[in-house]
Design an enzyme around this catalytic site. Sequence first.
Site, PDB file in Angstrom:
ATOM      1  N   GLU A   1      73.592  35.343   2.899  1.00 54.94           N
ATOM      2  CA  GLU A   1      74.089  34.215   2.109  1.00 54.94           C
ATOM      3  C   GLU A   1      72.930  33.246   1.978  1.00 54.94           C
ATOM      4  O   GLU A   1      72.542  32.605   2.955  1.00 54.94           O
ATOM      5  CB  GLU A   1      75.265  33.549   2.810  1.00 54.94           C
ATOM      6  CG  GLU A   1      76.465  34.471   2.934  1.00 54.94           C
ATOM      7  CD  GLU A   1      77.572  33.867   3.776  1.00 54.94           C
ATOM      8  OE1 GLU A   1      77.624  32.639   3.909  1.00 54.94           O
ATOM      9  OE2 GLU A   1      78.366  34.639   4.310  1.00 54.94           O
TER      10      GLU A   1
ATOM     11  N   CYS B   1      74.168  24.547   0.573  1.00 45.19           N
ATOM     12  CA  CYS B   1      73.647  25.586  -0.321  1.00 45.19           C
ATOM     13  C   CYS B   1      74.457  25.656  -1.616  1.00 45.19           C
ATOM     14  O   CYS B   1      73.935  26.026  -2.656  1.00 45.19           O
ATOM     15  CB  CYS B   1      73.613  26.937   0.381  1.00 45.19           C
ATOM     16  SG  CYS B   1      75.195  27.416   1.074  1.00 45.19           S
TER      17      CYS B   1
ATOM     18  N   LYS C   1      71.774  33.768  16.997  1.00 40.32           N
ATOM     19  CA  LYS C   1      70.541  32.974  17.115  1.00 40.32           C
ATOM     20  C   LYS C   1      70.754  31.754  16.209  1.00 40.32           C
ATOM     21  O   LYS C   1      70.614  31.827  14.995  1.00 40.32           O
ATOM     22  CB  LYS C   1      69.344  33.804  16.626  1.00 40.32           C
ATOM     23  CG  LYS C   1      68.018  33.451  17.283  1.00 40.32           C
ATOM     24  CD  LYS C   1      67.557  32.036  17.070  1.00 40.32           C
ATOM     25  CE  LYS C   1      66.958  31.836  15.690  1.00 40.32           C
ATOM     26  NZ  LYS C   1      66.666  30.402  15.414  1.00 40.32           N
TER      27      LYS C   1
HETATM   28  P1  ADP Z   1      65.094  26.827   6.607  1.00 40.67           P
HETATM   29  O1  ADP Z   1      63.755  27.115   6.018  1.00 40.67           O
HETATM   30  O2  ADP Z   1      65.961  26.041   5.723  1.00 40.67           O
HETATM   31  O3  ADP Z   1      65.080  26.332   8.027  1.00 40.67           O
HETATM   32  P2  ADP Z   1      65.455  29.553   7.350  1.00 40.67           P
HETATM   33  O4  ADP Z   1      65.973  30.611   6.479  1.00 40.67           O
HETATM   34  O5  ADP Z   1      64.020  29.633   7.731  1.00 40.67           O
HETATM   35  O6  ADP Z   1      65.833  28.203   6.651  1.00 40.67           O
HETATM   36  O7  ADP Z   1      66.287  29.454   8.709  1.00 40.67           O
HETATM   37  C1  ADP Z   1      67.593  29.896   8.873  1.00 40.67           C
HETATM   38  C2  ADP Z   1      67.681  30.633  10.183  1.00 40.67           C
HETATM   39  O8  ADP Z   1      66.815  31.748  10.130  1.00 40.67           O
HETATM   40  C3  ADP Z   1      67.280  29.841  11.416  1.00 40.67           C
HETATM   41  O9  ADP Z   1      68.145  30.186  12.484  1.00 40.67           O
HETATM   42  C4  ADP Z   1      65.880  30.326  11.680  1.00 40.67           C
HETATM   43  O10 ADP Z   1      65.487  30.196  13.024  1.00 40.67           O
HETATM   44  C5  ADP Z   1      66.010  31.773  11.302  1.00 40.67           C
HETATM   45  N1  ADP Z   1      64.739  32.447  10.989  1.00 40.67           N
HETATM   46  C6  ADP Z   1      63.631  31.906  10.421  1.00 40.67           C
HETATM   47  N2  ADP Z   1      62.672  32.842  10.266  1.00 40.67           N
HETATM   48  C7  ADP Z   1      63.174  34.006  10.757  1.00 40.67           C
HETATM   49  C8  ADP Z   1      62.670  35.342  10.860  1.00 40.67           C
HETATM   50  N3  ADP Z   1      61.456  35.670  10.444  1.00 40.67           N
HETATM   51  N4  ADP Z   1      63.484  36.277  11.378  1.00 40.67           N
HETATM   52  C9  ADP Z   1      64.731  35.981  11.785  1.00 40.67           C
HETATM   53  N5  ADP Z   1      65.250  34.743  11.711  1.00 40.67           N
HETATM   54  C10 ADP Z   1      64.498  33.758  11.199  1.00 40.67           C
END
Ligand code: ADP
Length: 489
Positions: free
Chosen positions: A255, A288, A180
């Site tokens: 990570e 990061c 994803k």
């Molecule tokens: P940022 O806030 O910097 O965008 P995130 O950690 O939210 O970083 O995003 C990193 C990845 O995690 C993206 O692919 C995002 O779609 C995904 N993501 C965000 N929220 C969720 C969630 N609740 N469960 C699974 N994946 C998520």
Amino acid sequence: MTSIDVAGTPVDTRHYIGGSRVASIETYTNTSPIDGSFLGEISRGGAHEVDLAVAAAKAAFPGWAATLPAERAAVMNRIADLVEENIEALSNIETLDNGGLIRSNRRGVMPRVGHNFRFFADWLVNHLGHPDFETRGHTNHISWDPSGVAALITPWNAPLMLATWKIAPALAAGDTVVLKPAEWTPLTASFFSDLTKRAGLPDGVFNVVQGFGAEAGAALVAHPDLSRISFTGSVPTAKSIARAAADNLTPCSFELGGKSPCIVLEDADLDLAVTLAIEQYDNAGQVCLSGTRILVHESIADAFTAAFTAKAATLVQGDPRDAATDIGPQVHLKHFDRIKGFVDRAAASGQNIVMGGTPNEELGGAYFRPTLVLEPTPGNEIVTAEVFGPVLTLQTFSTDAELIALANGTEFGLAAVVVSGNREHADRITSQLVAGTIWVNCFFVRDLRAPFGGSKKSGTGREGGTWSFDFYADVKNTVVAPTGWADSK
Ligand code: ADP
């Protein structure tokens, strides 16, 4: 429209599931951070598409797991060949999608994508293994068995490179994959799917579900048919994934973020220190691993600050498609606003912003000027929270003890940069730092054989070389007795 033209290359906007393209009724709009231009409508996946992708990966697992390591390696090397043939297209797509520098994508990032596949293919065939242990004549044989379906959730700052850093070892380990990608940067993963098909990767072994974290991401990590979850992203998202994974006890590798120190000791070469500190603005600060907290010995702080600001003033900010550009836009206007919020609050709380501090009005859009905050108030969020933009702080120290307290004084422990002219001094400092990766008189060099990951809130576990196989595979110990054999009677 299911295919869009991205810098002259057609890119499919649908999911890639079971070797076929699958559309969602709902889509979301993807724009370029370079100028806000429309790139395309991307399929917006949810639980239904996740179910399809996990089912496809589960069905493909027994076949892929049964392939010999050499067969898996051959497919992976063909993927690497195709990546290398398409470096220009991949670089252009990535730059348009996330605003990263074209010159970095061409020279470093995309070649590394190919290298990820070659490296893990070679590691699987030629290096993965452990000598047997002997216990009173009993042989303990260690093997790395395929574990099942690995869910990979990846971020937008180096989309394809960070995804393949997980895809390659997962495939090498014999797992099948559901990726994803980050919603802001869906395109290279989609283009890459076609390369895996052309390379002969069997249908269902690699799948991509596009969409938002709260929808596609959340549905994926909660799925009961996963054997692994590997995630790179923010701490709050990791906590949410850990909660979802807990229900199925799915092992996770995280990570996460950092607020790493870039340490300049009193014996450092000043030019080198300035060069390395300036590199912390790489990728518009969206790395990061960046050493965003510059910690300088007080005896050289004035000279360092003068040289640093002089050099920073020469950085060229602009269109990342121009090879002369040093700093491009932030990935997305929402992220730009987040960075601006941090800097505006720092200014409002009286922090001393000696450089930058504002959007680049000439460029408009998502371009934020490289910024330096001098001697921030201890505890202020500008020096404790991950800004993930071109915003550095500079603090001084007088003793090593004071330095170590400052350097380790955050909730993170991802990386550190140490600049020193004295080997013993550098060793004394590095041995006391809490960090997964420490660079001494260098930055960003990393051997794929080495472990990578973070301490404290910067992550759980390590990936890289055998550590990657330890995570993606089921590590098995087969103990064989010397007795009981027909031919040993
Ligand atoms: P940022 O806030 O910097 O965008 P995130 O950690 O939210 O970083 O995003 C990193 C990845 O995690 C993206 O692919 C995002 O779609 C995904 N993501 C965000 N929220 C969720 C969630 N609740 N469960 C699974 N994946 C998520």
